[in-house]
Design an enzyme around this catalytic site. Structure first.
Site, short mmCIF file in Angstrom:
data_model
loop_
_atom_site.label_atom_id
_atom_site.label_comp_id
_atom_site.label_asym_id
_atom_site.label_seq_id
_atom_site.Cartn_x
_atom_site.Cartn_y
_atom_site.Cartn_z
N HIS A 61 0.84 -1.21 0.00
CA HIS A 61 0.00 0.00 0.00
C HIS A 61 0.87 1.25 0.00
O HIS A 61 0.58 2.23 -0.69
CB HIS A 61 -0.87 0.06 1.26
CG HIS A 61 -1.84 -1.07 1.42
ND1 HIS A 61 -1.73 -2.02 2.40
CD2 HIS A 61 -2.95 -1.38 0.69
CE1 HIS A 61 -2.74 -2.87 2.29
NE2 HIS A 61 -3.48 -2.52 1.27
N SER A 106 -2.31 -8.14 3.17
CA SER A 106 -2.79 -7.99 4.56
C SER A 106 -3.11 -9.35 5.16
O SER A 106 -3.12 -9.52 6.37
CB SER A 106 -4.03 -7.10 4.60
OG SER A 106 -3.75 -5.86 4.00
#
Ligand code: PAF
Length: 273
Positions: free
Chosen positions: A34, A183
């Protein structure tokens, strides 16, 4: 950095912005992947907006919506450090109507591969991405190549609906040992994490075979499946950039994709050839 929760409030704030807006939509639990998107957005735009929203409509019943990592405090700090201007953290009830107009993923490309194994997943992804793009109205929106089919379908939606945003494709970021950042990697125990490396190993092997001149898709797939044997493989597929299956590798136009379960954790990865 301004943290805004309500969609209308963010829309109002962004109306006053002069210059380009770079937008990075996320579900939080931010990692280096990210952060690379956010850095690119920062480098290429006047104003940077990041959203954090674990979108319930893209999880199927029985999937990991409830246990999906939520780390808002740490994420806020990371966004501040990355010089994000606006962090958008909507509530489910503010962003979804109880009886709203729905968007459906295309019948063919939305229901193969990820869409076959997670039917309806892309309906939810496109629903939320459409909303987010309408709220933020960015000049550029940044998406990772790791979710290659998601990226393809978002570009298709933007085209089909004549939306005025440039979709920027961003490279996959990997751990030193090759594991693609996700994640969901936090779900893996040590043993599973070691096993998960077989996924990037199989993709590297495919790239090497192609460099050696092996262009037959079946030959490449069978070598990959051999490496992936210890895992619970959902698919190994070789498609062009339009997500049509290939018989022969087309250089600069091929994506090799893997989805596999390691223990109970479902991982995806790919390589663009
Ligand atoms: O890739 C993701 O994190 C999500 O699918 C997205 C694009 C933020 C939509 O919820």
């Amino acid at each position: 950095m301004r943290i805004v929760q309500h969609p209308i409030e963010l829309k109002k704030e962004l109306k006053n912005v002069k210059g380009s807006i770079g937008f990075v939509p996320t579900m939080g639990a931010l990692h280096e992947g990210h952060l690379s998107l956010i850095k690119k957005a920062r480098d290429e735009n006047d104003v940077v907006v990041v959203s954090i929203f674990v979108n319930p409509t893209q999880f199927l019943p029985g999937e990991d919506f409830n246990k999906y990592p939520r780390k808002l405090e740490a994420d806020i700090k990371l966004c501040e450090l990355a010089k994000v201007d606006f962090l958008f953290t909507p509530n489910i009830d503010d962003i979804y109507d109880k009886d709203e107009v729905l968007i459906k993923a295309p019948n063919i490309k939305g229901y193969i591969l990820e869409g076959f194994n997670r039917p309806g997943h892309f309906d939810g992804v496109l629903q939320i991405v459409n909303k987010l793009l309408n709220i933020v109205n960015p000049t550029n929106a940044y998406f990772g190549k790791k979710d290659a089919q998601q990226l393809y379908l978002i570009k298709k939606m933007v085209n089909n609906f004549y939306m005025d945003v440039n979709i920027v494709e961003c490279d996959i970021i990997r751990e030193k040992d090759g594991l693609a950042m996700s994640s969901r990697n936090v779900y893996l125990n040590d043993e599973e994490r070691q096993k998960a490396l077989l996924i990037s190993k199989s993709l590297k092997r495919a790239a090497k075979l192609i460099m050696q001149g092996v262009m037959n898709v079946q030959d490449i797939k069978s070598e990959m499946l051999n490496i992936l044997k210890p895992l619970d493989v959902e698919y190994v597929e070789i498609v062009n950039r339009n997500f049509d299956k290939l018989d022969k590798i087309e250089i600069d136009y091929t994506i090799i994709l893997v989805a596999a379960k390691v223990g109970t954790t479902r991982l995806i990865d790919n390589i663009w050839i």
